[in-house]
Write an enzyme that holds these catalytic residues in place. Structure first.
Site, PDB file in Angstrom:
ATOM      1  CB  SER A 150      42.162  43.608  38.363  1.00  0.00           C
ATOM      2  OG  SER A 150      43.258  43.664  39.267  1.00  0.00           O
ATOM      3  CE1 TYR A 173      44.749  46.620  35.609  1.00  0.00           C
ATOM      4  CE2 TYR A 173      44.643  46.278  37.980  1.00  0.00           C
ATOM      5  CZ  TYR A 173      44.639  45.773  36.697  1.00  0.00           C
ATOM      6  OH  TYR A 173      44.530  44.421  36.501  1.00  0.00           O
ATOM      7  CE  LYS A 177      41.446  45.545  34.273  1.00  0.00           C
ATOM      8  NZ  LYS A 177      40.927  44.881  33.065  1.00  0.00           N
ATOM      9  CB  ILE A 206      48.873  36.856  35.478  1.00  0.00           C
ATOM     10  CG1 ILE A 206      47.424  36.792  35.982  1.00  0.00           C
ATOM     11  CG2 ILE A 206      49.105  35.796  34.407  1.00  0.00           C
ATOM     12  CD1 ILE A 206      47.039  35.476  36.628  1.00  0.00           C
TER      13      ILE A 206
END
Length: 269
Positions: A150, A173, A177, A206
């Site tokens: 990411s 997160y 990542k 996205i």
């Protein structure tokens, strides 16, 4: 004159897509099938898997149940898959998360939430890819491993895009990542001499549901994100899949240890 499009063909190549029934996984599977690869989807969604041959209109796609969050059995389960189906291409786009994942913001996070999510997400990514790389080496397969990172594995999260929305930044997160990205670099360094390539695709925002949730993204968040991106929009899953197809194929035969941003220019400014 060489036909460069032939470099993208994956005829007689075997692929595994872990998390292949998710938003990105479906597009990635479709891209691999379009290049004539045989694809084994690993996922937890048995109901969605019932109609995959009809969905893709292909007999080259199959499904096996695989739960990345079951970290205590992941090595044995990976071995069972690889013993039956050793791939030329291994892609992990799974998104294992705990039920309290939404509490991963700096304000709400706890050591327990962080540890459990690092275990099932980062550690599952690291161990499955390391296991596959070792199996590729043992069987003299010059394969390609692609992991989903990411932009927030390499960059800090921009706080202003969450303003006046119910969406939050996610401390865990970024940790996960970031670890995946450098794990891929390490694998690439070690296995390069065996012609096993390891790369990361790092999407920006996205179009679809919130990561780790089935909820749709807030309209204000979409506007805030798009206003901070040179291309002025969210990305589409097909745009990520196209990059994965490139990294799966001979077209990227001199690419390893790279982190591909698919972010509409977010990382450029």
């Amino acid at each position: 004159m060489k036909n460069y499009l032939d470099k993208f063909k994956l005829t007689n190549k075997k692929s595994i897509v872990l998390g292949g029934l998710g938003l990105l996984g479906l597009s990635i599977t479709e891209a691999l099938l379009s290049a004539d690869s045989n694809v084994l989807i690993l996922d937890i969604d048995r109901d969605k898997a019932k109609n995959i041959k009809k969905y893709f209109n292909s007999t080259k796609v199959n499904f096996k149940y695989f739960d990345s969050s079951k970290i205590n059995t992941i090595e044995n389960n990976t071995k069972k898959i690889i013993d039956l189906y050793l791939p030329d291409i291994f892609i992990n786009c799974s998104y294992p998360a705990t039920a309290d994942w939404y509490k991963s913001s700096a304000k709400e996070n706890t050591l327990d939430i962080m540890r459990r999510n690092v275990d099932i997400h980062l550690n599952s990514y690291a161990w499955t890819s390391a296991y596959v790389a070792k199996a590729m080496q043992k069987n003299d397969i010059q394969g390609s491993i692609i992991l989903l990172g990411s932009i927030y594995g390499a960059l800090g999260q921009k706080m202003s895009i969450y303003k006046n929305t119910k969406m939050k930044e996610n401390m865990n997160y970024a940790i996960i990542k970031g670890g995946i990205i450098n794990h891929a670099r390490q694998l690439a360094s070690y296995y390069g001499k065996h012609n096993i390539r390891v790369n990361v695709v790092s999407p920006g925002g996205i179009n679809g549901h919130i990561a780790g949730s089935k909820l749709k993204q807030n309209k204000l968040f979409i506007k805030n994100y798009s206003d901070n991106t040179p291309l002025g929009r969210l990305g589409e899953s097909e745009e990520v899949a196209s990059a994965v197809l490139f990294l799966s194929s001979k077209a990227s035969s001199y690419v390893t240890g790279s982190n591909f941003f698919i972010d509409g220019g977010w990382s450029a400014i």
